[in-house]
Design an enzyme around this catalytic site. Structure first.
Site, PDB file in Angstrom:
ATOM      1  N   SER A 248      89.911  19.239   7.159  1.00  0.00           N
ATOM      2  CA  SER A 248      90.537  20.548   7.357  1.00  0.00           C
ATOM      3  C   SER A 248      90.247  21.150   8.730  1.00  0.00           C
ATOM      4  O   SER A 248      90.148  22.364   8.874  1.00  0.00           O
ATOM      5  CB  SER A 248      90.144  21.520   6.235  1.00  0.00           C
ATOM      6  OG  SER A 248      90.575  21.012   4.980  1.00  0.00           O
TER       7      SER A 248
ATOM      8  N   LYS B 263      98.560   9.634   7.813  1.00  0.00           N
ATOM      9  CA  LYS B 263      98.565   9.188   6.407  1.00  0.00           C
ATOM     10  C   LYS B 263      99.947   8.631   6.026  1.00  0.00           C
ATOM     11  O   LYS B 263     100.604   8.027   6.863  1.00  0.00           O
ATOM     12  CB  LYS B 263      98.099  10.338   5.499  1.00  0.00           C
ATOM     13  CG  LYS B 263      96.769  10.935   5.983  1.00  0.00           C
ATOM     14  CD  LYS B 263      96.102  11.850   5.003  1.00  0.00           C
ATOM     15  CE  LYS B 263      94.794  12.354   5.597  1.00  0.00           C
ATOM     16  NZ  LYS B 263      94.018  13.191   4.679  1.00  0.00           N
TER      17      LYS B 263
HETATM   18  P1  PGA Z   1      92.693  16.956   6.664  1.00  0.00           P
HETATM   19  O1  PGA Z   1      92.451  15.369   6.620  1.00  0.00           O
HETATM   20  O2  PGA Z   1      92.562  17.371   8.106  1.00  0.00           O
HETATM   21  O3  PGA Z   1      94.063  17.151   6.123  1.00  0.00           O
HETATM   22  O4  PGA Z   1      91.622  17.568   5.814  1.00  0.00           O
HETATM   23  C1  PGA Z   1      91.430  14.796   7.386  1.00  0.00           C
HETATM   24  C2  PGA Z   1      91.425  13.305   7.176  1.00  0.00           C
HETATM   25  O5  PGA Z   1      91.746  12.853   6.079  1.00  0.00           O
HETATM   26  O6  PGA Z   1      91.084  12.544   8.088  1.00  0.00           O
END
Ligand code: PGA
Length: 254
Positions: free
Chosen positions: A215, A15
């Site tokens: 998650s 991200k």
């Molecule tokens: P997360 O994000 O593992 O922090 O929930 C997953 C994603 O956005 O692909």
């Protein structure tokens, strides 16, 4: 069970995190840990791509962009085209992430256009789909994810499907610490595979990698990845910590 037809793909979605130097450092930490059969992908911010490609060269880690525009070039301030990614040697691109849909107005139709452009440029696509909480509560998860998938793949041939990975990411599980149960994750991955079988035939469906995301972490990955239709993960938060990401990779290789 046809799971052995598919190589697991563990993708970290970093991200809007890490400068180029920080990305290079995280990749250097991951290289000795990312061994085994599973394909490992790191989706990094656009400006980190050249550094990431250099840092991961000749290793088991492939690099992804986090989005791509549908036009080859033109008056689209702030955007990056598939041709630009291809010229840099970026092999993968994430398309349709729920954060793009939620915060940046992307729609099923623009997702389809991005998929088209990426495949035309020879990129491999990680296509994200998933329902929001209100849709799950209404009992329309299947309809939502089928529609998202069918629209995104409109015009994609069976041959081209081999360059597509589906990432089922229930939006209520992303960044919330709330994970779908293994059964919930598998149920949707299985119905997506059934949709692919209807659209492309059973063989193509059996060969398509379908990831779960939301998650996923070092504690729950093994159980999720053991599901018959879950072939990998798209991981946000836990992929930013080398040891945690490595533990998820190890679970995929177990
Ligand atoms: P997360 O994000 O593992 O922090 O929930 C997953 C994603 O956005 O692909």
């Amino acid at each position: 069970m046809n799971k052995q037809l598919r190589t697991p793909v563990i993708a970290g979605n970093w991200k809007m995190n890490n400068t180029p130097a920080q990305t290079a450092a995280l990749i250097a930490q991951l290289i000795p840990l990312a061994q085994g059969e599973a394909t490992v992908v790191a989706a990094v911010p656009f400006i980190d791509l050249p550094t990431a490609l250099e840092a991961a060269k000749g290793t088991n880690i492939a690099i992804a962009a986090q989005n791509v525009h549908w036009a080859e070039s033109g008056a689209f301030t702030g955007e990056v085209s598939a041709q630009m990614l291809q010229a840099l040697g970026v092999p993968y691109v994430v398309i349709g992430h729920s954060e793009r849909r939620q915060y940046f107005g992307e729609t099923d139709v623009t997702v389809q256009q991005r998929v088209r452009a990426a495949l035309n440029a020879g990129l491999k696509v990680i296509l994200c789909i998933g329902e929001v909480l209100s849709e799950r509560k209404l009992g329309i998860t299947a309809e939502i994810v089928r529609a998202q998938t069918e629209i995104a793949l409109a015009g994609v041939s069976a041959d081209e499907l081999s360059n597509v990975i589906l990432a089922y990411e229930p939006v209520w599980a992303i960044g919330t610490g709330e994970t779908a149960t293994p059964a919930q994750a598998n149920e949707v991955c299985a119905l997506l595979r059934a949709l692919l079988a209807r659209l492309y035939g059973q063989d193509a469906a059996d060969r398509t990698v379908i990831q779960y995301g939301g998650s996923m972490n070092d504690a729950n990955a093994a159980e999720l990845l053991a599901q018959p239709d879950v072939d990998g993960g798209l991981i946000g938060g836990a992929s930013l910590v080398a040891e945690k990401f490595a533990a998820i990779i190890a679970a995929a290789n177990a």
